[in-house]
Design an enzyme around this catalytic site. Sequence first.
Site, mmCIF file in Angstrom:
data_model
loop_
_atom_site.group_PDB
_atom_site.id
_atom_site.type_symbol
_atom_site.label_atom_id
_atom_site.label_comp_id
_atom_site.label_asym_id
_atom_site.label_seq_id
_atom_site.Cartn_x
_atom_site.Cartn_y
_atom_site.Cartn_z
ATOM 1 N N GLY A 185 -5.452 31.534 21.280
ATOM 2 C CA GLY A 185 -4.186 31.093 21.881
ATOM 3 C C GLY A 185 -4.393 30.644 23.321
ATOM 4 N N ARG A 200 -7.941 27.415 16.405
ATOM 5 C CA ARG A 200 -8.500 28.524 15.626
ATOM 6 C C ARG A 200 -9.300 27.844 14.516
ATOM 7 N NH1 ARG A 200 -5.644 32.879 17.796
ATOM 8 N NH2 ARG A 200 -3.575 32.312 18.497
ATOM 9 N N ASP A 222 -10.423 38.462 21.854
ATOM 10 C CA ASP A 222 -11.476 39.226 21.160
ATOM 11 C C ASP A 222 -12.035 38.490 19.945
ATOM 12 O OD1 ASP A 222 -9.013 39.630 19.941
ATOM 13 O OD2 ASP A 222 -9.637 41.524 19.067
ATOM 14 N N THR A 241 -6.208 35.517 27.519
ATOM 15 C CA THR A 241 -5.125 35.716 26.536
ATOM 16 C C THR A 241 -3.953 36.370 27.264
ATOM 17 O OG1 THR A 241 -4.412 37.073 24.649
ATOM 18 C CG2 THR A 241 -6.378 37.819 25.766
ATOM 19 N N ASP A 297 -2.015 38.499 26.081
ATOM 20 C CA ASP A 297 -1.698 39.821 25.513
ATOM 21 C C ASP A 297 -2.246 41.004 26.315
ATOM 22 O OD1 ASP A 297 -0.567 38.330 23.486
ATOM 23 O OD2 ASP A 297 -2.375 38.410 22.243
ATOM 24 N N ASP A 303 -4.833 42.678 25.862
ATOM 25 C CA ASP A 303 -5.176 43.746 24.911
ATOM 26 C C ASP A 303 -6.678 43.984 24.777
ATOM 27 O OD1 ASP A 303 -5.683 41.301 23.802
ATOM 28 O OD2 ASP A 303 -4.783 41.726 21.858
ATOM 29 N N ARG A 332 1.079 40.329 20.407
ATOM 30 C CA ARG A 332 0.401 40.648 19.137
ATOM 31 C C ARG A 332 0.520 42.135 18.801
ATOM 32 N NH1 ARG A 332 -4.744 37.365 17.424
ATOM 33 N NH2 ARG A 332 -5.809 38.777 18.817
HETATM 34 P P1 ATP Z 1 -5.868 35.324 21.031
HETATM 35 O O1 ATP Z 1 -5.973 36.762 21.504
HETATM 36 O O2 ATP Z 1 -5.150 34.482 21.986
HETATM 37 O O3 ATP Z 1 -5.359 35.187 19.620
HETATM 38 P P2 ATP Z 1 -8.563 35.124 20.033
HETATM 39 O O4 ATP Z 1 -9.810 34.644 20.673
HETATM 40 O O5 ATP Z 1 -8.531 36.572 19.625
HETATM 41 O O6 ATP Z 1 -7.388 34.744 21.016
HETATM 42 P P3 ATP Z 1 -8.742 34.293 17.251
HETATM 43 O O7 ATP Z 1 -8.019 33.223 16.508
HETATM 44 O O8 ATP Z 1 -8.701 35.683 16.729
HETATM 45 O O9 ATP Z 1 -8.232 34.206 18.760
HETATM 46 O O10 ATP Z 1 -10.302 33.880 17.324
HETATM 47 C C1 ATP Z 1 -10.686 32.586 17.794
HETATM 48 C C2 ATP Z 1 -11.704 31.991 16.859
HETATM 49 O O11 ATP Z 1 -12.917 32.777 16.875
HETATM 50 C C3 ATP Z 1 -11.321 31.953 15.391
HETATM 51 O O12 ATP Z 1 -10.461 30.881 15.103
HETATM 52 C C4 ATP Z 1 -12.690 31.783 14.717
HETATM 53 O O13 ATP Z 1 -13.103 30.445 14.751
HETATM 54 C C5 ATP Z 1 -13.595 32.604 15.635
HETATM 55 N N1 ATP Z 1 -13.875 33.916 15.017
HETATM 56 C C6 ATP Z 1 -13.112 35.027 15.040
HETATM 57 N N2 ATP Z 1 -13.669 36.021 14.321
HETATM 58 C C7 ATP Z 1 -14.832 35.524 13.819
HETATM 59 C C8 ATP Z 1 -15.880 36.043 12.991
HETATM 60 N N3 ATP Z 1 -15.854 37.291 12.520
HETATM 61 N N4 ATP Z 1 -16.927 35.223 12.699
HETATM 62 C C9 ATP Z 1 -16.973 33.970 13.168
HETATM 63 N N5 ATP Z 1 -16.017 33.425 13.947
HETATM 64 C C10 ATP Z 1 -14.963 34.168 14.274
#
Ligand code: ATP
Length: 326
Positions: free
Chosen positions: A14, A75, A106, A129, A131, A133, A175
């Site tokens: 995000g 994503r 994360d 982020t 959040d 978190d 979240r």
């Molecule tokens: P936010 O907290 O704002 O949602 P985020 O980084 O946690 O941010 P996610 O959508 O959970 O957002 O993760 C971002 C991207 O990281 C995912 O769209 C995916 O491409 C990659 N990703 C997450 N987990 C994995 C995994 N286990 N293996 C490979 N790629 C991953």
Amino acid sequence: MSKIKKIAVLTSGGDAPGMNAAVRAVVRAAIFHNLEVVGIEHGFEGMIKGELFRLESKDMRNIIHRGGTILRSARSLEFKTKKGRANAFNNLKKQNIDAVIVIGGDGTFRGAGVFSQEYDIPFIGIPGTIDNDMPGTDFTIGFDTALNTVVETIDKIKDTASSHDRTFFIEVMGRDAGFIALQAGIATGAEAILIPEVEGQAENLREFLLKAKKLKKMSNIILVAEGNKLGGAQQVADQVKDEFKDFGIRVNVLGHMQRGGSPTAFDRFLASRLGVAAVDALIDNQRSVMVGYKNHEVVHVPFNKTIKGLRNINDELLKVADILMI
Ligand code: ATP
């Protein structure tokens, strides 16, 4: 001596206000250390599709105050597959990228960790982020701005709540975590705060409404974190509206406005410090670590310690909220 000559930077997950300030800091710190920098559009998705382009210091002019991310974010389901990551690696190799700095949450660090176990490319993470978190850092980039946006909006809603004797259930983002709800609740003097980290919410809410009724306090702000266990603001309001008909119950879901807007001074400052620290970490041959901010200092936290579940909510903040609510 570091062997790194060319790095890439991307934003993922995000969007969060302050991501641009972080990109700017990474690019300018890299150039300061005579490294070449490439931007990757649309996060890991752009890495797979080859959306890489050279970034210069001048490209970073006039972005420190802009919300969102000039690199775009996405994503990527494909990055979760071996084939997707193999394509991403080929694109990095084609451009002679030695290391990558990722700005995200994360999930982004999880993806980066998986990738650099498969391929010998160091990754450094910057927490971005709204959040807040993530374990290992007191603040993530974007949280302070989102919190201020929420506070400003609730102040406005409070004017109507008090003029018309209404009880507003206001849903905020976060979240699975209640950081925005708890801190915005304290900062706006909310009457009740429902967050996923606290048990027994249904009883607490009922108890609060009974007390408010007895005190004839009909104007109230009840903050509901989106990840709260009783459901979102509408669901929570539906659960009590028949029993508490005298309250003019209204629901407001703040939504995406919380993610946008110009970053606060704090978020710009944090992003600038962490961007410079991320480049320093690469030059020091670190890999798979997040640069975070603890007790007003930059810290380095291994990826596996940032993705092992939720950060704990601060008990002292819960106590403050409890004491100050009626
Ligand atoms: P936010 O907290 O704002 O949602 P985020 O980084 O946690 O941010 P996610 O959508 O959970 O957002 O993760 C971002 C991207 O990281 C995912 O769209 C995916 O491409 C990659 N990703 C997450 N987990 C994995 C995994 N286990 N293996 C490979 N790629 C991953």
